[in-house]
Scaffold this active site. Structure first.
Site, short mmCIF file in Angstrom:
data_model
loop_
_atom_site.label_atom_id
_atom_site.label_comp_id
_atom_site.label_asym_id
_atom_site.label_seq_id
_atom_site.Cartn_x
_atom_site.Cartn_y
_atom_site.Cartn_z
CB CYS A 116 23.65 91.51 100.81
SG CYS A 116 23.97 90.75 99.22
CG HIS A 256 25.32 89.18 103.80
ND1 HIS A 256 24.24 88.43 103.34
CD2 HIS A 256 26.05 89.49 102.69
CE1 HIS A 256 24.33 88.31 102.03
NE2 HIS A 256 25.42 88.94 101.62
CG ASN A 286 25.22 86.42 98.97
OD1 ASN A 286 24.13 86.80 99.39
ND2 ASN A 286 26.20 87.25 98.67
C1 LIG Z 1 34.59 85.55 94.78
C2 LIG Z 1 35.66 84.99 95.68
C3 LIG Z 1 35.17 83.69 96.31
C4 LIG Z 1 36.87 84.67 94.83
O1 LIG Z 1 37.92 84.17 95.65
P1 LIG Z 1 39.40 84.71 95.46
O2 LIG Z 1 40.25 83.93 96.37
O3 LIG Z 1 39.36 86.20 95.61
O4 LIG Z 1 39.71 84.26 93.98
P2 LIG Z 1 40.09 85.15 92.71
O5 LIG Z 1 38.90 85.92 92.25
O6 LIG Z 1 41.33 85.91 93.00
O7 LIG Z 1 40.37 84.02 91.67
C5 LIG Z 1 41.45 83.12 91.82
C6 LIG Z 1 41.47 82.18 90.63
O8 LIG Z 1 40.35 81.29 90.70
C7 LIG Z 1 39.65 81.34 89.45
N1 LIG Z 1 38.23 81.11 89.71
C8 LIG Z 1 37.27 82.03 89.92
N2 LIG Z 1 36.10 81.42 90.15
C9 LIG Z 1 36.33 80.09 90.10
C10 LIG Z 1 35.52 78.95 90.26
N3 LIG Z 1 34.21 79.02 90.55
N4 LIG Z 1 36.10 77.74 90.14
C11 LIG Z 1 37.41 77.61 89.87
N5 LIG Z 1 38.22 78.66 89.70
C12 LIG Z 1 37.70 79.89 89.82
C13 LIG Z 1 39.93 82.70 88.89
O9 LIG Z 1 39.74 82.70 87.49
C14 LIG Z 1 41.36 82.90 89.29
O10 LIG Z 1 42.18 82.23 88.38
P3 LIG Z 1 43.58 82.87 87.90
O11 LIG Z 1 44.41 82.99 89.15
O12 LIG Z 1 44.08 81.86 86.94
O13 LIG Z 1 43.23 84.19 87.30
C15 LIG Z 1 36.04 85.99 96.80
O14 LIG Z 1 36.78 87.05 96.25
C16 LIG Z 1 34.84 86.52 97.49
O15 LIG Z 1 34.09 85.80 98.11
N6 LIG Z 1 34.63 87.87 97.46
C17 LIG Z 1 33.47 88.48 98.04
C18 LIG Z 1 32.32 88.36 97.09
C19 LIG Z 1 31.01 88.57 97.78
O16 LIG Z 1 30.81 88.23 98.91
N7 LIG Z 1 30.05 89.10 97.02
C20 LIG Z 1 28.75 89.33 97.49
C21 LIG Z 1 28.71 90.56 98.31
S1 LIG Z 1 27.16 90.74 99.10
#
Ligand SMILES: CC(C)(COP(=O)(O)OP(=O)(O)OC[C@H]1O[C@@H](n2cnc3c(N)ncnc32)[C@H](O)[C@@H]1OP(=O)(O)O)[C@@H](O)C(=O)NCCC(=O)NCCS
Length: 329
Positions: A116, A256, A286
């Site tokens: 990215c 980004h 993204n």
């Molecule tokens: C991926 C992201 C949105 C997840 O959000 P989060 O608040 O950290 O959520 P978590 O991963 O802790 O998951 C929380 C819960 O939601 C669930 N979950 C994950 N994806 C889900 C979805 N699409 N829909 C519903 N539930 C979902 C998980 O299983 C978890 O359930 P649990 O508590 O029962 O285990 C966030 O961490 C993020 O944006 N990180 C950066 C990723 C990024 O930018 N990557 C690219 C880099 S260039």
């Protein structure tokens, strides 16, 4: 420092017409619009069709950037495509783009993989090459067909990504516009947090070991979130300090476009009013290397960027790479 007399002469972008909404996704995996929107700010993303290859999208963005810059393919002597979803492992997607737009054979063409942050890595590379005086007009392109690299059964990743392309023409400055600086960084100790583990030379044929690393995006989202905010803040502060600028002297910041919460956290740390940020993540998700040039083009075309103003671009991505770029228009 790079060369002071090089500027972005024009911008362009391309987004596939096919829209995949959160509602659509909730019919494919166990998710909901509410979950995706509150966690990421994303409402929909574009999904490329079969004929919309990475090079096709890159070429479309490049044509728009050349038209905006008032140059033709004959003027281009350098093409760099930043992508993690090249048409093929070999040759470089930039060579396909060269052929599609009809750029001359004396143009140097290659790809950059900095995920990215790829557009900023490509921008710095082109800036240095133009600064050497041996190249005059470069196409710097970020293009991705991430729909081809996503595990559509994995709700933790498939909701985040989309397809698209953005491009700029870099060339001799006209008037006061110029690239002022670029800073690039990487923390290879975090390389495993976000990767496509299969399909490279370590595991060339993932289908031969279905339980092993696959040729799709694998990510530790939580860890990346925290690091991303810290990295982009550092990249912003260092480039601003280098140019004796305070954050509020920047009229448009283009981060980004990965997650609205990351963008808002960054604004808070930098004490930047949210209206300084250009955001389009809600419509594209993204798009990795395409994210910044796509947003840059939209910001310019919507009048959000005006002559004489400063724009700060901030990136982070797999690697973990990160960086910043400062330009005056
Ligand atoms: C991926 C992201 C949105 C997840 O959000 P989060 O608040 O950290 O959520 P978590 O991963 O802790 O998951 C929380 C819960 O939601 C669930 N979950 C994950 N994806 C889900 C979805 N699409 N829909 C519903 N539930 C979902 C998980 O299983 C978890 O359930 P649990 O508590 O029962 O285990 C966030 O961490 C993020 O944006 N990180 C950066 C990723 C990024 O930018 N990557 C690219 C880099 S260039």
């Amino acid at each position: 420092m790079g060369s002071p007399d090089i500027a972005i002469l024009g911008t362009g972008s391309y987004a596939p017409v096919n829209v995949l909404t959160n509602e659509d996704l909730s019919k494919q995996v166990d998710t909901s619009h509410e979950w995706i929107f509150t966690r990421t700010g994303i409402c929909e993303r574009r999904i490329a069709g079969e004929d919309e290859t990475t090079s096709f999208m890159a070429a479309a963005a490049a044509r728009a950037a050349m038209a905006d810059a008032g140059v033709t393919a004959a003027d281009i002597d350098l093409i760099i495509v930043a992508t993690v979803t090249p048409d093929m492992p070999m040759p470089a997607t930039a060579c396909f783009v060269q052929n599609l737009i009809g750029a001359p054979s004396r143009a140097a063409c290659f790809d950059i993989n900095a995920a990215c942050s790829g557009f900023l890595y490509a921008l710095d590379t082109a800036w240095a090459m133009l600064g050497s005086g041996r190249y005059r007009h470069a196409l710097v392109i970020g293009a991705e067909k991430l729909s081809s690299a996503v595990n559509w059964k994995d709700r933790t990743t498939c909701v985040l990504f989309g397809d698209g392309a953005g491009a700029v023409v870099l060339g001799p400055a006209r008037g006061s516009a110029q690239v002022l600086g670029v800073r690039l960084y990487a923390e290879g100790s975090h390389a495993n947090l976000l990767c496509i583990p299969g399909g490279g030379s370590r595991v060339p044929d993932p289908s031969s070991s279905p339980e092993g690393p696959q040729r799709v995006i694998a990510m530790k989202g939580r860890e990346i979130f925290k690091i991303a905010v810290r990295e982009m803040e550092q990249a912003a502060r260092e480039i601003l300090a280098e140019h004796d600028l305070m954050p509020d002297q920047i009229s448009c910041v283009i981060p980004h476009q990965a997650n609205l919460r990351i963008i808002h956290a960054l604004a808070e740390y930098l004490e930047l009013p949210r209206d300084r940020l250009f955001v389009n993540v809600e419509r594209y998700g993204n798009t990795s290397a395409a994210s910044i040039p796509l947003a840059l083009d939209e910001a310019r075309r919507s009048g959000r960027i005006k002559p004489g103003e400063l724009t700060l671009m901030l990136a982070f991505g797999a690697g973990l790479t990160y960086g910043s770029a400062l330009v005056r228009w």
